[in-house]
Motif scaffolding. Structure first.
Motif, PDB file in Angstrom:
ATOM      1  N   MET A   1       7.258   6.118  -7.433  1.00 13.59           N
ATOM      2  CA  MET A   1       6.014   5.254  -8.207  1.00 13.59           C
ATOM      3  C   MET A   1       5.258   5.568  -9.185  1.00 13.59           C
ATOM      4  O   MET A   1       5.428   6.758  -9.897  1.00 13.59           O
TER       5      MET A   1
ATOM      6  N   PRO B   1       0.907   1.128  -5.726  1.00 16.58           N
ATOM      7  CA  PRO B   1       1.588   2.188  -4.390  1.00 16.58           C
ATOM      8  C   PRO B   1       2.294   0.989  -3.488  1.00 16.58           C
ATOM      9  O   PRO B   1       1.498   0.865  -2.844  1.00 16.58           O
TER      10      PRO B   1
ATOM     11  N   LEU C   1       0.204   4.084   1.613  1.00 13.13           N
ATOM     12  CA  LEU C   1      -0.834   4.550   1.158  1.00 13.13           C
ATOM     13  C   LEU C   1      -0.809   5.678   2.288  1.00 13.13           C
ATOM     14  O   LEU C   1       0.383   5.966   3.542  1.00 13.13           O
ATOM     15  N   THR C   2      -1.686   6.809   2.598  1.00 11.99           N
ATOM     16  CA  THR C   2      -1.637   8.023   3.652  1.00 11.99           C
ATOM     17  C   THR C   2      -3.104   7.976   3.685  1.00 11.99           C
ATOM     18  O   THR C   2      -4.324   7.627   3.170  1.00 11.99           O
TER      19      THR C   2
ATOM     20  N   ASP D   1       1.524   8.661   6.895  1.00 11.66           N
ATOM     21  CA  ASP D   1       2.534   7.652   5.702  1.00 11.66           C
ATOM     22  C   ASP D   1       2.277   5.789   6.670  1.00 11.66           C
ATOM     23  O   ASP D   1       2.617   5.738   7.949  1.00 11.66           O
TER      24      ASP D   1
ATOM     25  N   PHE E   1       1.958  -0.134   1.864  1.00  9.51           N
ATOM     26  CA  PHE E   1       0.760  -0.660   1.641  1.00  9.51           C
ATOM     27  C   PHE E   1       0.688  -2.161   2.175  1.00  9.51           C
ATOM     28  O   PHE E   1      -0.314  -2.295   2.932  1.00  9.51           O
TER      29      PHE E   1
ATOM     30  N   PHE F   1      -4.150   2.072  -8.817  1.00 13.78           N
ATOM     31  CA  PHE F   1      -5.444   2.705  -7.832  1.00 13.78           C
ATOM     32  C   PHE F   1      -5.570   4.560  -8.416  1.00 13.78           C
ATOM     33  O   PHE F   1      -4.630   4.875  -9.076  1.00 13.78           O
TER      34      PHE F   1
ATOM     35  N   THR G   1      -5.885   6.431  -6.501  1.00 13.35           N
ATOM     36  CA  THR G   1      -5.383   7.679  -5.694  1.00 13.35           C
ATOM     37  C   THR G   1      -4.632   6.790  -4.482  1.00 13.35           C
ATOM     38  O   THR G   1      -5.064   5.643  -4.236  1.00 13.35           O
ATOM     39  N   THR G   2      -3.818   7.126  -3.410  1.00 13.91           N
ATOM     40  CA  THR G   2      -3.752   6.514  -1.871  1.00 13.91           C
ATOM     41  C   THR G   2      -3.441   6.782  -1.424  1.00 13.91           C
ATOM     42  O   THR G   2      -3.203   6.639  -0.139  1.00 13.91           O
TER      43      THR G   2
END
Length: 316
Positions: free
Chosen positions: A1, A11, A14-15, A93, A96, A172, A174-175
């Motif tokens: 990343m 990313p 994503l979470t 998780d 994306f 971004f 944050t993820t």
């Protein structure tokens, strides 16, 4: 990343955190959600089997109902498996691109459901206000055209939301997505870039699809009520009104939940985040749960067929 100036460049993963603020009780929240999904799956599948097997139900109203049931099954299946994976198995998780695909599916099926509700309202309008022309207007060919048109309208209008995220937003902050599924604004708000175009197009789609549909559905039912109340016989008024009650219940349930969720998510800045997420989840889970129940209770032909199915099982 790859990170650049404190931002994350494109990313791959994503979470989804589930319901922010309620992480400690998500396991227990998953139990009623799973129960709602199972009941919705059973109810809508039973509805589809009954409509398919009973030739007397091969009429526009019931065929639209079958489309609605299939859409409900698809919509709830888009979110529940992943959501329960977050709540029960700690699997937050998601790739994306898979997240964007889930977002497209969810908003497309929401739009298809709205289009089917509009078609059902127009069917009732013609059946009550111009009954002699109903059979000639709502032919099988026309029903097929409506079904294809509703699906294409939804898919094509929602697709640019996905394209705008993929092509415009590269950096971004944050993820971590503060949601239990991939929702358009929840993903857009992660970006460290100008998101005005994404916001404007999202509002455009919402008001073009849902706004257009709700206006024409409301106008159809106003015209239906005027016609019904002008009928000379009380029995005829009650019969005509009774055919619309189930449609009105489903219409109110879908749009009231939808608009409340939509506006609190965008403008309810003082409402706790977990309220936003719970409302969004209920908006997607409650209609598939209630629709077969409402139509099963209020539609005599379906109610009789369901009782026949279960009585035949009991006798055997």
């Amino acid at each position: 990343m790859f990170k650049l100036n404190g931002t994350i460049f494109m990313p791959p993963v994503l979470t989804l955190i589930g319901i922010p603020g309620l992480e400690s009780v998500q396991f227990w929240i998953g139990i009623p959600f799973c129960a709602m999904y199972i009941i919705a799956l059973f109810g809508n599948s039973l509805l589809l089997v009954i409509i398919k097997s009973e030739r007397s139900l091969h009429e526009p109203m019931y065929l639209f109902l079958a489309m609605l049931g299939a859409t409900d099954v698809a919509l709830s299946t888009c979110i529940l498996p992943k959501m329960l994976g977050i709540f029960w198995f700690h699997l937050p998780d998601i790739y994306f691109d898979a997240c964007l695909f889930q977002m497209w599916l969810i908003h497309t099926f929401q739009s298809i459901e709205s289009g089917i509700l509009l078609a059902m309202a127009l069917d009732r309008y013609v059946a009550i206000c111009d009954p002699l022309r109903h059979a000639t207007i709502f032919t099988y060919h026309f029903l097929t055209q409506i079904g294809v048109g509703v699906m294409l309208r939804a898919a094509l209008l929602v697709a640019p939301c996905l394209i705008l995220i993929k092509c415009r937003l590269k950096h971004f902050r944050t993820t971590v997505v503060s949601h239990s599924y991939c929702e358009h604004m929840a993903i857009v708000k992660l970006a460290a870039e100008d998101i005005r175009v994404n916001k404007i197009y999202g509002l455009f789609v919402a008001f073009t699809l849902l706004g257009f549909d709700i206006i024409f559905i409301t106008l159809s039912y106003i015209r239906i009520f005027i016609t019904v109340f002008n009928l000379p016989q009380r029995e005829a008024r009650l019969k005509a009104f009774n055919t619309c009650i189930a449609h009105i219940c489903v219409f109110l349930e879908f749009y009231l939940l939808g608009f409340f969720s939509f506006f609190t998510h965008r403008f309810g800045f003082h409402i706790p985040p977990y309220i936003h997420i719970l409302l969004s989840n209920l908006y997607l889970l409650v209609p598939p749960l209630l629709n077969p129940i409402v139509y099963g209770v209020k539609t005599k032909q379906i109610r009789d067929r369901v009782s026949k199915v279960f009585h035949s099982k009991d006798s055997s």
